[in-house]
Design an enzyme around this catalytic site. Structure first.
Site, mmCIF file in Angstrom:
data_model
loop_
_atom_site.group_PDB
_atom_site.id
_atom_site.type_symbol
_atom_site.label_atom_id
_atom_site.label_comp_id
_atom_site.label_asym_id
_atom_site.label_seq_id
_atom_site.Cartn_x
_atom_site.Cartn_y
_atom_site.Cartn_z
ATOM 1 N N HIS A 75 13.796 13.050 10.123
ATOM 2 C CA HIS A 75 13.275 12.560 8.845
ATOM 3 C C HIS A 75 12.134 13.421 8.309
ATOM 4 O O HIS A 75 11.559 13.100 7.265
ATOM 5 C CB HIS A 75 12.813 11.105 8.978
ATOM 6 C CG HIS A 75 13.933 10.126 9.039
ATOM 7 N ND1 HIS A 75 14.531 9.602 7.913
ATOM 8 C CD2 HIS A 75 14.584 9.589 10.100
ATOM 9 C CE1 HIS A 75 15.492 8.767 8.265
ATOM 10 N NE2 HIS A 75 15.544 8.756 9.582
ATOM 11 N N LYS B 248 20.502 14.789 6.462
ATOM 12 C CA LYS B 248 19.518 14.144 5.594
ATOM 13 C C LYS B 248 19.093 15.142 4.509
ATOM 14 O O LYS B 248 19.854 15.378 3.580
ATOM 15 C CB LYS B 248 18.355 13.614 6.428
ATOM 16 C CG LYS B 248 18.767 12.469 7.365
ATOM 17 C CD LYS B 248 17.617 11.940 8.184
ATOM 18 C CE LYS B 248 17.967 10.703 8.984
ATOM 19 N NZ LYS B 248 19.176 10.776 9.823
ATOM 20 N N SER C 38 11.457 6.468 11.694
ATOM 21 C CA SER C 38 12.336 6.164 10.567
ATOM 22 C C SER C 38 12.142 4.773 9.989
ATOM 23 O O SER C 38 12.365 4.562 8.795
ATOM 24 C CB SER C 38 13.796 6.343 10.988
ATOM 25 O OG SER C 38 14.135 5.481 12.056
#
Length: 397
Positions: A213, A244, A185
């Site tokens: 991610h 996310k 990240s």
């Protein structure tokens, strides 16, 4: 009172050193541009809303429908009071999406990670972690070490020779678990999944990948690091988030064989002692998965935006870390410098966060730009003009 004074003194020290973090309040949904209290409209480059799904009508409506149908929540843990059919539907969709047999949802990926290591590892086992893994993986390993007395080891970031030597030394362990991020990240680089999988097979180890991610981001259809490398269905364990690219609300999951998710249902403490994912979140996340499946062009747009922004930063004279993900870190050195840069960018209407110690190592502070499929070219060019102005003012370019 002495305790409070000590805290106040430490907070004053943070402010003096220029590392104090201030919350910015938004008065609009998350998007490419947001309304920020005291700032008005700003372009946001600090969100994990990679596909722009946080506020698309079908995702929002699904959350409303979920609230109407199932209410606010289970009011207890799933095995005690019953679970909702939306949880099963979401888990089936998530498992299929990431190429696994089964999935189990948690209230966050942090909980999913913390529920893994302490549950499946014992005193005769070892977990081996990449040096730059997310804090949730690190805390999962710390918990396992404290609770089950398992062995732990760390290998140098993406260094396969170091990992292999660690696996060789751990030869007598009953169970060996390699744990890595899919996309790291803070760096924006991608784990060497083919090499990791090969080493796991060679040394009879289990490979676990936190794809938080990468889910919705990597691969032509956004199915994650495994799809990026053409390895769907070949990864032992995948943990990831719903907070996310998959709608951005909250929640996480662990995916893998049915035996794993069944065992976690029986023994994972975050599953046994926490309420289930709120049905409004489960419903909106399911709608986000369906949206990605129906619109793979969103993933392509995300990749195009990331390439354009990275190339333009380079042309301005900045030196972002090399990579092919929508995480574009610009290294500035000291924490105070990164925070000051982010404050000047915000004054120009661009919200991008400065990160420093302890989030990243001392001397490696940065502003981390995160691109979204929702960004228009006008959004990106506006941000680039702000970077040029601030970079020139601070002597960064």
């Amino acid at each position: 009172m002495s305790f409070m004074r000590q805290l106040q003194d430490e907070l004053a020290g943070f402010k003096k050193e220029g590392v104090y973090k201030r919350l910015n309040y938004l008065d609009s949904p998350q998007g490419s541009r947001v309304k920020m209290e005291g700032r008005g409209d700003v372009v946001i480059l600090s969100s994990n809303n990679y596909l722009g799904l946080s506020n698309v009508p079908e995702v929002v409506q699904a959350g409303k429908d979920g609230l109407e149908h199932w209410g606010a929540g289970t009011s207890s843990v799933r095995f005690i009071c019953g679970t909702f059919t939306i949880h099963r539907e979401l888990e089936n969709a998530l498992a299929k999406f990431v190429g696994c047999e089964s999935a189990l949802t948690y209230v966050s990926c942090w909980n999913a990670n913390e529920g893994l290591c302490p549950t499946v590892l014992g005193e005769s086992d070892i977990v081996i972690s990449d040096q730059l893994n997310h804090a949730s993986i690190i805390d999962s390993i710390r918990l396992a070490k404290a609770i089950t007395k398992c062995q732990t080891a760390v290998y140098k970031h993406s260094d396969m020779a170091d990992l292999e030597e660690t696996l060789r030394r751990a030869g007598k362990a009953r169970r060996k678990l390699i744990f890595t991020d899919g996309i790291f990240s803070m760096e924006g680089d991608i784990a060497k999944l083919p090499d990791l999988a090969a080493l796991a097979r060679k040394y009879d180890a289990v490979l676990a990948v936190d794809d938080s991610h990468a889910t919705g981001v990597l691969g032509t259809a956004g199915r994650g690091t495994a799809e990026h490398y053409g390895m769907l269905g070949e990864i032992d364990v995948i943990t990831s988030t719903l907070g996310k690219a998959l709608g951005g609300a909250a929640g996480g999951f662990t995916a893998g064989p049915v035996a794993l998710t069944d065992y976690l249902t029986q023994r994972s403490r975050p599953q046994l002692f926490s309420n289930a994912l709120p049905p409004t979140v489960a419903a909106s996340a399911l709608a986000a998965v369906r949206c990605i499946e129906a619109h793979p062009e969103l993933v392509n747009q995300l990749h195009q935006n990331a390439r354009y922004f990275r190339e333009q930063l380079l042309s301005l004279g900045f030196k972002p870390l090399a990579g092919e993900t929508p995480i574009v870190p610009v290294i500035l050195g000291e924490t105070a410098k990164a925070i000051h840069t982010s404050e000047l960018l915000l004054a120009e209407g661009v919200f991008v966060t400065g990160f420093g110690y302890p989030v990243v190592p001392q001397g490696h502070a940065r502003v981390r730009c995160q691109l979204s499929a929702a960004h228009t070219k006008d959004d990106l060019d506006f941000a680039l003009r702000a970077f040029k102005k601030v970079g020139s003012k601070l002597g960064l370019i």
